[in-house]
Structure formats: C-alpha cells, structure tokens
Write an enzyme that holds these catalytic residues in place. Structure first.
Site, PDB file in Angstrom:
ATOM      1  N   CYS A   1      12.680  17.081  20.136  1.00 20.65           N
ATOM      2  CA  CYS A   1      12.192  17.566  18.846  1.00 20.65           C
ATOM      3  C   CYS A   1      10.908  18.362  18.941  1.00 20.65           C
ATOM      4  O   CYS A   1      10.254  18.569  17.952  1.00 20.65           O
ATOM      5  CB  CYS A   1      11.908  16.405  17.941  1.00 20.65           C
TER       6      CYS A   1
ATOM      7  N   SER B   1      23.204  16.306  13.142  1.00 21.22           N
ATOM      8  CA  SER B   1      23.397  15.747  11.807  1.00 21.22           C
ATOM      9  C   SER B   1      23.514  16.866  10.772  1.00 21.22           C
ATOM     10  O   SER B   1      22.922  17.933  10.918  1.00 21.22           O
ATOM     11  CB  SER B   1      22.249  14.808  11.451  1.00 21.22           C
TER      12      SER B   1
ATOM     13  N   LEU C   1       0.828  -1.211   0.000  1.00 20.72           N
ATOM     14  CA  LEU C   1       0.000   0.000   0.000  1.00 20.72           C
ATOM     15  C   LEU C   1       0.861   1.260   0.000  1.00 20.72           C
ATOM     16  O   LEU C   1       0.562   2.241  -0.669  1.00 20.72           O
ATOM     17  CB  LEU C   1      -0.933  -0.002   1.224  1.00 20.72           C
TER      18      LEU C   1
ATOM     19  N   ILE D   1      22.249  20.778  15.880  1.00 17.33           N
ATOM     20  CA  ILE D   1      21.701  19.682  16.683  1.00 17.33           C
ATOM     21  C   ILE D   1      22.434  18.365  16.423  1.00 17.33           C
ATOM     22  O   ILE D   1      22.233  17.378  17.127  1.00 17.33           O
ATOM     23  CB  ILE D   1      20.183  19.556  16.443  1.00 17.33           C
TER      24      ILE D   1
ATOM     25  N   ASP E   1      20.535  12.918  23.131  1.00 16.07           N
ATOM     26  CA  ASP E   1      19.214  13.231  22.567  1.00 16.07           C
ATOM     27  C   ASP E   1      18.110  12.427  23.235  1.00 16.07           C
ATOM     28  O   ASP E   1      18.236  11.221  23.409  1.00 16.07           O
ATOM     29  CB  ASP E   1      19.196  12.899  21.067  1.00 16.07           C
TER      30      ASP E   1
ATOM     31  N   HIS F   1      12.312  21.772   9.001  1.00 14.17           N
ATOM     32  CA  HIS F   1      11.443  20.867   8.238  1.00 14.17           C
ATOM     33  C   HIS F   1      11.085  21.430   6.874  1.00 14.17           C
ATOM     34  O   HIS F   1      10.379  20.796   6.101  1.00 14.17           O
ATOM     35  CB  HIS F   1      10.188  20.552   9.052  1.00 14.17           C
TER      36      HIS F   1
ATOM     37  N   TRP G   1      11.623   3.610  21.213  1.00 15.81           N
ATOM     38  CA  TRP G   1      11.527   3.314  19.788  1.00 15.81           C
ATOM     39  C   TRP G   1      11.962   1.886  19.466  1.00 15.81           C
ATOM     40  O   TRP G   1      12.343   1.557  18.350  1.00 15.81           O
ATOM     41  CB  TRP G   1      12.292   4.363  18.974  1.00 15.81           C
TER      42      TRP G   1
HETATM   43  N1  GLN Z   1      21.212  14.461  16.832  1.00 10.36           N
HETATM   44  C1  GLN Z   1      20.127  14.067  15.982  1.00 10.36           C
HETATM   45  C2  GLN Z   1      20.247  14.779  14.645  1.00 10.36           C
HETATM   46  O1  GLN Z   1      20.765  15.845  14.611  1.00 10.36           O
HETATM   47  C3  GLN Z   1      18.806  14.403  16.597  1.00 10.36           C
HETATM   48  C4  GLN Z   1      17.682  13.873  15.774  1.00 10.36           C
HETATM   49  C5  GLN Z   1      16.326  14.087  16.390  1.00 10.36           C
HETATM   50  O2  GLN Z   1      16.178  14.796  17.356  1.00 10.36           O
HETATM   51  N2  GLN Z   1      15.326  13.480  15.844  1.00 10.36           N
HETATM   52  O3  GLN Z   1      19.799  14.276  13.629  1.00 10.36           O
HETATM   53 ZN    ZN Z   2      15.094  16.837  16.899  1.00 10.95          ZN
END
Ligand code: GLN
Ligand code: ZN
Length: 758
Positions: free
Chosen positions: A648, A437, A17, A435, A603, A699, A565
């Site tokens: 997040c 990455s 799907l 943050i 995190d 985003h 998770w």
């Molecule tokens: N340290 C992670 C990054 O920068 C944090 C990712 C997240 O908070 N989802 O991708």
């Molecule tokens: Zn985040």
C-alpha cells in the site's frame, strides 16, 4: 519496590472517546460534552492506577488525538494555514489532525506517520522558518492539577524535546538545530511552572534515542539537556526511552543530571548488556521496563524477578515499569465474554498489567529475605507457562522443521518464467487490472452481518455473494479490464478473514487498540500452531472463473502481513509463527492453482511494519527471514502461474533489493501520491519484477481524467520498460462508491488503450 506506568490507553473501555469525538465532528455533540467525556475517562483511569497501588502514575498522557500533536501545539508549532482559519483552539487542533473543510476555508490535515515500530500513528509537526517556538499552552499543568484534585500525585509526562525535534518536518531552510534554543527555553518555562504547582517529577518521552544515533544527534541531545537540566529547579526529571535499547547514547544519558532513566528490557535487545557492562549510576533511579506494554501475554514472573535481582545488585534504586505506554494494548479482559478462562488467564491487558506490576513488586521485595517459589502469586503465575490448551500441533511443528532451503526458491528463475507466462496468458501490452476489492456497499456489509448473526443461512449468504461476484465480473468485462478479480465481498478485513479460517487463531470482542485519532483496530491473537483448516478462498475464485473467459486473479493475504497485524506468540519466535502461516497460505496457493487460477496475488500491505528501528538490524533481525517466508508461499507453483504481490505504499526505496528478492512476477504499489522517485530507484537497481505503480489515488472520490492517467503512464514509461508496466489503481476499491469506481476504471482502460495504440 515502587512501580511505574509510562502511559495509559485513553480511548475508553468501550471506546467512549472515539464515539464522543465522532459525534463532535458531526456536530452532534458540543465541545463541552466532549470535554466532559474526556475528563470522566481520565478520572477513571487515574483512579484505577491509584487503586492498583502504582507509585508513579502519568498525567498528561491523555490526548484528544495524539501526544506529538499535543506537544507541537503546546510549543506553538502551528502552521499559519491553520491559524488563518480563525477557529477555536480545540477546532484548530482537530483541523491540524484531520483537515478542515467548511465555511472558514479548506485545508488538508498534517501528515501522519507510524509511531516507531507500532501500529499507532502520530501527527508530524511542521516547522517552517517563521515558526516561533514558545510555550503557548498549559495542558501539562492542567493535567497535573486535575489529577491532584482526585488525590493522585502524578509524574507529568510529555514528548521530550529531542524526539519532538527529530520527528518534525522542516519545510524551510532551517533545521532542528536552529530551534534548540527557543524549544529548550520553552521546556524550561514549563518545568518551572510545574515546580511552582508542586509537581515532583516530569517524564520526557524520548523514544528517538533507540534509533541509530550519530554525532550530530548526540550534540543536539547534549545541548538540549545540559541547559534543561541546569534549570530544573526542585523538579525531578525522568528520561523515558522505549521500543528498543539506547546503545549509541547510553554513556551520554547516564552522565547527565537526570534523576531517573527509563529503559526498555523487553524490546531493548541490548539493554541488559548495556547496564551490566557500563554499570548504572547509583544516584539515579532505574525505571526498568519489564512489563510488556505492547503484547498481551501474562508476564513470566520467574524471568522478570531474575532480571530485577540482577538490576538491584547494581546499587541504584530500581522501579518496576511498563516497557512502553500501555496505549498499545487493549483496556481490560473483563470485557471479554466469549473466551473461556482457559484462554483468558494467559492474557494481561492494560488493567491486568497494573496487577502484574504490583504483584511483581511485592514478590521482588519478598525475595530479598524469603523464598518466592512458595508464594501463591508466584506458583499460580508459573503454572501458566506449562502448556496452553489447544496450542500445540505436532504436525505443524514437524512440517516447519522439514522445510528445506530449496523450498524458499521458486524455479525456473524469473526471466524464464516471464516468457512462459506471457505466452500462456496472452495479455496485451500494459495489462490493466485492479488490486482486488470492489466497493463494499451497504448490501454487501448487511449480508455479511446477517450471516454472522445467524439471521440467514449459508446458502442465502453464498447466493448473495455469487450474485455480487457475477455482477462485478460483468462490470469489469464491460469496462474492458484484462485481469479480472472477484471483488472480495466475503471479507471485512484482509487479516481477520484469513485468521478466522486458520487453526491457531483466536478472537476477542472488545480488545480495541488505538491506531490513530478515533480509529481503533482489534488484532486477532495467534494462540497456537497455525494451519489451514480447509480451503479458504478457492470456492469464490472458482466461481469467479466460471463467470468469464478472461484470466481471474486469486486474492490472498501474505504471511508477514497476517503476522504483523496480529498479537504474536511469545513462546515461539515470530519467525517460526510466520513460517507456519506461510505454509498454510502455501496450501491455499497450490489449491487455487489446481483449480485453474493462473494468476494469484499475495498482498503484503504490512511488510514494512516490523522493520527494525535500527538500519543495522534490518536484514539480520527481519528481512533475512521475512522475505524467504514470502517466497515459501509461492515457490511450489508452476512456472506459468503468475504471482502478484501488492503493497500500500511506495516507501521501499531503501529496501528495493529485498522487495525484488520476494521473487513475485508482478508487484503493484502506491505511486500516484508520491513523486516518481521510486521508479528512478527501481531502474537504478535493475529491478526485475514487473510493476504496476498505481495510476490514481483511491483514497479520494475524485475521478481521474484519461489525460491525467496517460500522462502518469508516460512518465512511468520513461523509467520502466513497456513490457514490464501494468496499469492499475493504487489500492483496493472497497472504501469507494460504485459510481466513481466505474468512471475511474473506464478512464484507466481508455488511457491504457491510447498508449498501446501509439
Ligand atoms: N486486496 C486488498 C484489497 O484490494 C488489498 C488491501 C490493502 O492492500 N490494504 O482490498
Ligand atoms: Zn493497498
């Protein structure tokens, strides 16, 4: 004994799907093709349940995106801006779910929220003062007829009116109670249509009943169901609850004219007690949710049969059911080729849960006159609970047992550390950072994939990543960021990466679970006692440090997020598993520190995930151990070492003291999209931790202007002391392109310089 399934996963054994929908979104498949794929999937899983001998099978549990959205559309809750696009009905549906950008206009998607305490997300129905609620579709009836065509007599399931009204967002001056009459009338019309088609049962999913219920909610509930049940005609009504117990409204629910009541005996801590102390009406059927719809371990038949025996003695008919929809577990174990049966025999995904239901029902019947203990199905099941290969590590258990209260406390206290860190790190006012990455470009992903497939050597893989790290650091220095990161090129996922480097974790190949729309996740499984096999991130961070004279921030995922998770164990508590993970990450923290990394970010993106649905349970059932577990990770570092954490989202207005009690030195979180109310709350609560509220939204590919960031910072400065304010984006940059990332960060640094110089 009869059996029931609340709902079935619809994404398909091989995510058919998902792929067909994505083709449709790109214009590579027609509407007819998508409809055909969907029909095939439904046929497959309806017949699968029939073959397994399930007595109560749901129809209308299928959805192209989400069942709450389906119900909203069914009852005409479609905001005008989507109607105005003039699209086909399926396209309008997808526009509400995903937004629309094209020749007919440009509208954003409706909001999406987590479905109770799961990692599934629903689309939030939006009701304004002009919304005219009426039955404006026929999906449940079509679904019933379709199943009947395959020879499957179904109960028709849909989101119930109470939960629909509770989950909706009201954008005008009206509220839920203003819509009770038209909504109830519409459900009544649906009920009568279904009765006309020969349906026997309808299932109203009412998970909102497991939350805290006040007098107003009770009135709303009674008003809806009194009139709905008065007009139910020949149709039997099952009210289905899940994700907890209904302690606040049990007597009201059992007093009404329902024909069946579905209760959750897995997550409902008080369900057994409720039925025992209040009894259960003998003229109704009790749908007992005893096969876990959320986790993947085999059911313990001895325990389940004991509960069934007790329930049967209450006098009402008992139907054995799943505890919630099977939507939250993967499709089938038969897709797993790598794990041996030593492991697989302990699991039940959706398909295997069907066999469990049938087997348990037979055993329960048999138990009325015979000795179950001699039944092969029973003995085979019990054998599973006498130890699992590779799951016990006495050293880990001993280490957890030896944790002292003082291990949960970092010394000296925050204000003293803050001074020492400022001296040692010598950072400017309003320090800038990211943050973690950086963009995961094609080449980065390819390098990882080639390595995984064995196409390149460790050395080749490592050399490539080192080159990327060196470039990333050079870029950050050029831009002028104060605290440098290595870019996280070695990770695809912040939990899987750590899981792979921890003993006690195992991984599946196809165990996908729908998270929202076409997005699926494949959570790793905590199989046994968890420990760190070897240093995980140290070499990358050390290399990064060798590339620069600026402070490098080490980057880890916290224990609560790693646990939340994953599929957790059921033989020990999630608290104990979390502490094991915390000790493993603690080792990594101390190793980073020993290797000269002065700033370490841990995190906790999923900290809120398992927050109980009832406020009264927040601390006692969760935060009272989850927050100390986080502190355990960092309590062993030197005062000068600076601990950061990241979340997040900024939805923690209601748990600010708990967040402060994580006792990190700095916290970064999303603030760019929400209003600044969170900052007012921080101020009111005398929040001690330094903060980096995200100054722009990662985003979107949009580059924020310098002015915009300066303005955001100034608004923050009204609420946060200058000495505590950090400047950073609101999350990691891995999904962004390189060009916009560089441009945005240049503006971020310029903005920080402007306010510093004022
Ligand atoms: N340290 C992670 C990054 O920068 C944090 C990712 C997240 O908070 N989802 O991708
Ligand atoms: Zn985040």
């Amino acid at each position: 004994m009869k059996t029931a399934v609340i709902g079935y996963p619809r994404i398909g054994k091989n995510r058919e799907l998902k792929f067909e929908s994505e083709k449709f979104f790109k214009g590579e498949a027609t509407e007819a093709e998508l409809l055909e794929t969907a029909a095939e999937l439904r046929k497959g899983y309806l017949l699968k349940q029939k073959e397994a001998g399930i007595s109560f099978i749901s129809s209308n549990d299928f959805s192209f995106y989400d069942n709450v959205l389906d119900a909203a559309v069914l009852f005409n809750i479609i905001p005008e801006r989507y109607r105005a696009l003039g699209l086909s009905s399926l396209e309008t549906y997808f526009a509400m779910a995903r937004g629309y950008q094209g020749d007919k206009g440009n509208v954003k998607a409706l909001a999406m929220k987590k479905w109770f305490n799961t990692n599934y997300h629903y689309i939030v129905p939006e009701i304004d003062d002009d919304t005219e609620i009426k039955l404006s579709g026929n999906k449940p009836v079509e679904a019933f007829k379709e199943a009947k065509g395959y020879g499957v007599d179904t109960k028709v399931s849909l989101v119930g009116p109470f939960t629909l009204l509770k989950l909706a967002k009201y954008t005008g001056s009206k509220s839920a109670k203003d819509f009770v009459k038209p909504l109830t009338a519409s459900y009544i019309e649906l009920v009568s249509r279904l009765a006309g088609e020969g349906a026997e049962w309808i299932q109203f999913d009412e998970p909102s009943l497991v939350k805290d219920i006040d007098a107003e909610d009770k009135a709303l509930f009674n008003e809806i169901y009194q009139s709905l049940l008065d007009s139910k005609k020949s149709l039997k009504v099952l009210i289905q609850t899940y994700f907890g117990d209904i302690r606040d409204i049990y007597s009201e629910v059992t007093a009404l004219e329902f024909d069946g009541i579905g209760l959750d005996f897995i997550e409902g801590r008080k369900t057994s007690e409720l039925v025992k102390t209040n009894g259960f009406p003998s003229d109704k059927i009790l749908f007992a949710g005893l096969v876990n719809g959320k986790n993947i371990w085999r059911n313990n038949y001895a325990k389940t049969l004991d509960v069934l025996k007790e329930l049967k003695s209450l006098g009402a008919e008992v139907v054995l059911s799943t505890s919630c929809s099977l939507l939250h577990v993967p499709y089938t174990l038969s897709s797993e080729t790598k794990l041996t049966t030593d492991y697989l025999k302990h699991f039940a995904f959706a398909e295997e849960k069907l066999s469990e239901l049938s087997e348990l029902a037979k055993l329960s019947d048999f138990a009325e006159s015979g000795n179950v203990a001699a039944q092969p199905a029973f003995t085979a099941n019990q054998a599973l609970f006498h130890g699992r290969v590779d799951s016990v590590d006495e050293a880990v258990k001993a280490r957890v047992a030896a944790i002292k209260d003082s291990d949960y406390t970092r010394l000296p206290e925050f204000h003293e550390r803050e001074k020492l860190q400022k001296e040692k790190l010598g950072l400017p006012l309003f320090p800038t950072t990211t943050i973690g990455s950086f963009p995961q470009t094609q080449d980065v992903r390819q390098n990882r994939q080639k390595f995984r497939k064995g196409l390149i050597s460790v050395d080749e893989y490592t050399e490539f990543n080192k080159k990327k790290i060196a470039e990333c650091i050079k870029l950050q220095e050029e831009i002028g960021l104060d605290v440098i990161v290595h870019g996280e090129y070695e990770r695809n996922d912040m939990v899987e990466y750590f899981g792979e480097n921890l003993a006690g974790y195992i991984f599946t190949e196809k165990a996908w679970v729908q998270s929202y729309g076409t997005r699926c996740v494949k959570p790793p499984i905590i199989w046994g006692d968890v420990s760190r096999k070897n240093p995980i991130t140290v070499a990358w961070s050390k290399f990064a440090k060798s590339c620069t004279n600026k402070p490098v921030k080490g980057m880890l995922t916290g224990p609560v997020t790693i646990l939340n998770w994953s599929f957790p164990r059921e033989d020990i508590s999630i608290k104990e598993s979390t502490l094991q993970i915390a000790l493993a990450i603690r080792d990594e923290v101390l190793d980073l520190e020993a290797n000269g990394i002065d700033i370490i970010q841990i995190d906790e993106a999923a900290l809120r995930e398992k927050l109980p649905l009832r406020k009264s349970d927040w601390y006692s059932q969760y935060l009272d151990w989850a927050i100390p577990a986080f502190r355990l990770v960092h309590s062993g570092v030197k005062p000068e070492t600076q601990i950061h954490t990241h979340m997040c989202y900024s939805e923690f207005t209601d748990i600010i003291p708990a967040i402060d009690a994580m006792d990190a030195d700095v916290i970064t979180f999303e603030a760019s999209r929400s209003d600044l109310q969170i900052l007012d709350s921080l101020k009111e609560n005398n929040f001690k931790t330094e903060v980096g509220p995200g100054v722009y939204d990662i985003h979107s590919p949009r580059v924020p202007s310098v002015d915009e960031i300066v303005n955001a910072l100034n608004a923050m400065r009204d609420r946060i002391e200058d000495s505590k304010l950090w400047v950073n984006p609101d999350c990691g940059l891995k999904t962004r392109g390189e060009t916009e990332t560089k441009a945005s960060l240049i503006n971020l640094v310029k903005a920080a310089e402007i306010i510093r110089n004022k």
